[in-house]
Write a protein that holds these residues in place. Structure first.
Motif: not given
Length: 106
Positions: A22-28, A11-18
């Motif tokens: 755009n959401i470029l940074d992801l945390l799974f 599950h990807q937990v970053v939901s705000s734009p970085t």
């Protein structure tokens, strides 16, 4: 990337734009309930920082004790005697085997 995430139940937990919108940074993660908070902080230039708090409790793996042999305390005379007995037993077994082979040969 979506296929891999779905296959491994991530599950990807970053939901705000970085960066901009755009959401470029992801945390799974495979356990989203361990993610306590995800904060987007102002970063350098036009790229923001993702700060997360994850509930974890590190566990230390205790390795088994190693056996350390003290060779200087070894009884080498006894070891040599045992090796001689073993060599003699192998030699006598070999002689018996060879004599059996000689009896079978025409």
């Amino acid at each position: 990337m979506l296929d891999i995430a779905n296959e491994h139940n991530l599950h990807q937990v970053v939901s705000s734009p970085t960066r901009g919108d755009n959401i470029l940074d992801l945390l799974f993660t495979n356990i989203p309930t361990l993610v306590q908070s995800v904060n987007i902080l102002p970063g350098l230039a036009d790229h923001d920082i993702v700060s997360t708090e994850i509930l974890t409790s590190p566990q230390r793996v205790k390795l088994p004790r190693r056996r350390v042999f003290l060779y200087k305390k070894g009884n080498f005379d006894l070891i040599n005697d045992d090796l001689k007995l073993y060599m003699n037993s192998i030699s006598s077994e070999m002689l018996v085997s060879m004599s059996k082979l000689n009896k079978l040969a025409p």
